[in-house]
Design an enzyme around this catalytic site. Structure first.
Site, PDB file in Angstrom:
ATOM      1  N   GLU A 259       0.845  -1.194   0.000  1.00  0.00           N
ATOM      2  CA  GLU A 259       0.000   0.000   0.000  1.00  0.00           C
ATOM      3  C   GLU A 259       0.881   1.245   0.000  1.00  0.00           C
ATOM      4  O   GLU A 259       1.928   1.262   0.653  1.00  0.00           O
ATOM      5  CB  GLU A 259      -0.910  -0.001   1.230  1.00  0.00           C
ATOM      6  CG  GLU A 259      -1.865  -1.195   1.210  1.00  0.00           C
ATOM      7  CD  GLU A 259      -2.834  -1.222   2.398  1.00  0.00           C
ATOM      8  OE1 GLU A 259      -2.764  -0.322   3.253  1.00  0.00           O
ATOM      9  OE2 GLU A 259      -3.648  -2.157   2.450  1.00  0.00           O
ATOM     10  N   HIS A 282      -7.819   1.294   1.945  1.00  0.00           N
ATOM     11  CA  HIS A 282      -7.696   0.862   3.350  1.00  0.00           C
ATOM     12  C   HIS A 282      -8.450   1.809   4.296  1.00  0.00           C
ATOM     13  O   HIS A 282      -7.884   2.302   5.279  1.00  0.00           O
ATOM     14  CB  HIS A 282      -6.226   0.758   3.768  1.00  0.00           C
ATOM     15  CG  HIS A 282      -6.011  -0.200   4.893  1.00  0.00           C
ATOM     16  ND1 HIS A 282      -4.897  -0.989   5.031  1.00  0.00           N
ATOM     17  CD2 HIS A 282      -6.802  -0.505   5.967  1.00  0.00           C
ATOM     18  CE1 HIS A 282      -4.991  -1.717   6.130  1.00  0.00           C
ATOM     19  NE2 HIS A 282      -6.148  -1.440   6.721  1.00  0.00           N
TER      20      HIS A 282
HETATM   21  N1  LIG Z   1      -9.896  -2.528   6.405  1.00  0.00           N
HETATM   22  C1  LIG Z   1      -9.672  -1.933   7.535  1.00  0.00           C
HETATM   23  O1  LIG Z   1      -9.561  -0.722   7.623  1.00  0.00           O
HETATM   24  C2  LIG Z   1      -9.585  -2.777   8.770  1.00  0.00           C
HETATM   25  C3  LIG Z   1      -9.949  -2.230   9.998  1.00  0.00           C
HETATM   26  C4  LIG Z   1      -9.935  -3.046  11.118  1.00  0.00           C
HETATM   27  C5  LIG Z   1      -9.474  -4.365  11.019  1.00  0.00           C
HETATM   28  N2  LIG Z   1      -9.065  -4.850   9.827  1.00  0.00           N
HETATM   29  C6  LIG Z   1      -8.612  -6.236   9.692  1.00  0.00           C
HETATM   30  O2  LIG Z   1      -9.755  -7.089   9.773  1.00  0.00           O
HETATM   31  C7  LIG Z   1      -9.349  -8.369  10.212  1.00  0.00           C
HETATM   32  C8  LIG Z   1     -10.299  -8.897  11.267  1.00  0.00           C
HETATM   33  O3  LIG Z   1     -10.279  -8.062  12.405  1.00  0.00           O
HETATM   34  P1  LIG Z   1     -11.003  -8.538  13.752  1.00  0.00           P
HETATM   35  O4  LIG Z   1     -10.913  -7.435  14.721  1.00  0.00           O
HETATM   36  O5  LIG Z   1     -12.313  -9.157  13.464  1.00  0.00           O
HETATM   37  O6  LIG Z   1      -9.976  -9.706  14.179  1.00  0.00           O
HETATM   38  P2  LIG Z   1     -10.238 -10.884  15.204  1.00  0.00           P
HETATM   39  O7  LIG Z   1      -8.893 -11.288  15.689  1.00  0.00           O
HETATM   40  O8  LIG Z   1     -11.289 -10.515  16.187  1.00  0.00           O
HETATM   41  O9  LIG Z   1     -10.846 -12.055  14.285  1.00  0.00           O
HETATM   42  C9  LIG Z   1     -10.095 -12.787  13.375  1.00  0.00           C
HETATM   43  C10 LIG Z   1     -10.735 -14.175  13.289  1.00  0.00           C
HETATM   44  O10 LIG Z   1     -10.149 -14.891  12.203  1.00  0.00           O
HETATM   45  C11 LIG Z   1      -9.959 -16.232  12.607  1.00  0.00           C
HETATM   46  N3  LIG Z   1      -8.931 -16.798  11.727  1.00  0.00           N
HETATM   47  C12 LIG Z   1      -7.608 -16.517  11.696  1.00  0.00           C
HETATM   48  N4  LIG Z   1      -7.018 -17.185  10.693  1.00  0.00           N
HETATM   49  C13 LIG Z   1      -8.000 -17.893  10.073  1.00  0.00           C
HETATM   50  C14 LIG Z   1      -8.020 -18.732   8.943  1.00  0.00           C
HETATM   51  N5  LIG Z   1      -6.906 -18.986   8.246  1.00  0.00           N
HETATM   52  N6  LIG Z   1      -9.193 -19.295   8.584  1.00  0.00           N
HETATM   53  C15 LIG Z   1     -10.332 -19.040   9.282  1.00  0.00           C
HETATM   54  N7  LIG Z   1     -10.380 -18.242  10.355  1.00  0.00           N
HETATM   55  C16 LIG Z   1      -9.225 -17.654  10.731  1.00  0.00           C
HETATM   56  C17 LIG Z   1      -9.568 -16.121  14.058  1.00  0.00           C
HETATM   57  O11 LIG Z   1      -9.759 -17.348  14.742  1.00  0.00           O
HETATM   58  C18 LIG Z   1     -10.508 -15.024  14.537  1.00  0.00           C
HETATM   59  O12 LIG Z   1     -11.745 -15.547  14.960  1.00  0.00           O
HETATM   60  C19 LIG Z   1      -7.906  -8.219  10.685  1.00  0.00           C
HETATM   61  O13 LIG Z   1      -7.045  -8.721   9.676  1.00  0.00           O
HETATM   62  C20 LIG Z   1      -7.725  -6.730  10.807  1.00  0.00           C
HETATM   63  O14 LIG Z   1      -6.379  -6.335  10.587  1.00  0.00           O
HETATM   64  C21 LIG Z   1      -9.121  -4.089   8.706  1.00  0.00           C
END
Ligand SMILES: NC(=O)c1ccc[n+]([C@@H]2O[C@H](COP(=O)([O-])OP(=O)(O)OC[C@H]3O[C@@H](n4cnc5c(N)ncnc54)[C@H](O)[C@@H]3O)[C@@H](O)[C@H]2O)c1
Length: 412
Positions: A259, A282
């Protein structure tokens, strides 16, 4: 007086919370590089950053007075957490504060892609009246497949059901299914039934390249794909091929393997210019509401760490939720080896200290023992605790030796 340096335009709510707690706050709008950070931080005990400032091992080794880093974001990749732990620097983030914002963007995109809004919008801007129902669907009754049922995935599940969608999810961890959502045992099962597949896994290293060409091929013909998690999770070249071949009818992507560094920079991606593909820079979690909520959340965690020694939701230290008690408090962060608690209490016993309360938590290589004692002005006791070779950091409220644990307004 404690001093906090907040970089990268941290929300003013954070400044107010820290100032109200008696902490002197300096703010800067940009990030600092490693050398600037080391030089500037010499006068500060608290650092607040967002995603651009890198807190490296070298920074942490060079600034012994640094006690806590608040990252006003979800991710903590920009901080060397191992180095922070070994130097007794507490790190706090905001794991849930922008969850709702990401979920709302995902909902908007699921509807937009299912109605081919990007295509209709572009045609009309190009002066073409493309009035047709072709390829447009309601989301009601369609199936959403959520990969990663954490904070974001599970909240999206609730909203999608409210829109009349059926929800299936796949998570590697055991998760409670909300509402009528149905857990599937394999990713393949999800891909075969979902009209929309959305990825919300976390950024662990094992998830790099997790969503492969084979997985796109297993998705239903005409289905849509969303990634608002991490860019490196998805093979974007394969996504492009499956859009171009018409196997997928659309995609929304908010995160990319590489990015641009700052606003206004040029962006390159194989996904540019594709039909019914929504690209966003993002911004999933970027709303004014989320920024404010993050400001509140992280600043309160930093404040509480200084006023009560509470480490609740610290990403690297053992977690202890502590309240104000009005008596003196000794917070000892130590290496997690057998016998430390006994040795600590022996020191207190030798000095005739009457322990009013004591709590211990451990996490990996670290232990954290917090002891409430009316008279903490026992010079000898604190010297002995500092001299223990297991001690990582000692903070004493109401003591004269280490002023960084100040009495808060409510601490008396
Ligand atoms: N786009 C954005 O601006 C933005 C903002 C916030 C968060 N995010 C991203 O969103 C994602 C999710 O955030 P969150 O707070 O829900 O995280 P979280 O940790 O609460 O949830 C992630 C889930 O994914 C599961 N997981 C991990 N690897 C896996 C796989 N290979 N297969 C299936 N399940 C799997 C975990 O067990 C967990 O339940 C993160 O990657 C975070 O960086 C992006």
């Amino acid at each position: 007086m404690l001093r906090a340096l907040l970089l990268e335009n941290v929300h003013p709510a954070a400044v107010e919370i820290l100032r109200d707690a008696g902490i002197e706050v300096e703010t800067r709008s940009g990030a600092l590089d490693e050398a600037e950070l080391i030089e500037t931080l010499a006068d500060f005990q608290i650092l607040g950053i967002r995603s651009k400032t890198q807190v490296t091992r070298h920074v942490l080794e060079s600034v012994p007075g640094l006690l806590a880093v608040g990252t006003f974001s979800i991710g903590t990749n920009q901080i060397d957490l191992d180095a922070a732990s070994s130097h007794g620097v507490a790190v706090f983030n905001a794991p849930f504060s922008n969850t709702r914002s990401v979920v709302e963007l995902a909902v908007a995109e699921i509807i937009a892609l299912t109605r081919r809004l990007a295509v209709r919008d572009k045609a009309l801007h190009d002066g073409v009246w493309d009035k047709t129902a072709e390829g447009s669907h309601e989301v009601r009754g369609r199936t959403l497949g959520i990969i990663g049922y954490g904070n974001i995935g599970s909240q999206l599940s609730v909203l999608a059901e409210n829109l009349g969608m059926n929800v299936v999810f796949y998570d590697t961890a055991e998760k409670l299914a909300l509402g009528n959502a149905r857990r599937v045992e394999t990713l393949g099962e999800l891909l075969e039934v979902a009209d929309a597949v959305t990825i919300h896994v976390d950024g662990r290293a094992g998830n790099a390249g997790m969503f492969t060409s084979d997985m796109f091929a297993r998705m239903k013909p005409g289905s849509i794909f969303l990634n608002l998690s991490r860019g490196f999770v998805v093979d974007v070249e394969s996504l492009r091929e499956h859009i171009l071949s018409g196997h997928l009818s659309g995609a929304a992507v908010d995160v990319f393997p590489t990015e641009p560094k700052k606003r206004g920079d040029h962006f390159e991606s194989p996904l540019r210019g594709l039909d019914n593909v929504i690209l966003t820079p993002h911004v999933g979690g970027s709303t004014l509401e989320a920024q404010e909520s993050i400001g509140h959340f992280v600043a309160k965690k930093l404040r509480d760490y200084f006023l009560t020694a509470s480490t609740t939701l610290s990403v690297n230290l053992p977690n202890l939720q502590l309240e104000h008690t009005g008596v003196g408090r000794i917070a000892l962060l130590h290496r997690n080896v057998p016998g430390v608690l006994a040795a600590v209490n022996q020191v207190f016993a030798d000095h005739g200290a009457n322990i009013e309360a004591q709590m211990l938590a451990t996490r990996g290589d670290l232990g954290y023992v917090v002891t409430d004692i009316s008279d903490v002005t026992q010079r000898g006791a604190s010297k002995k605790l500092m001299a223990m070779d297991t001690t990582v950091r000692l903070r004493i409220r109401d003591a004269f030796e280490r002023p960084e644990f100040p009495p808060g307004p409510a601490a008396g």
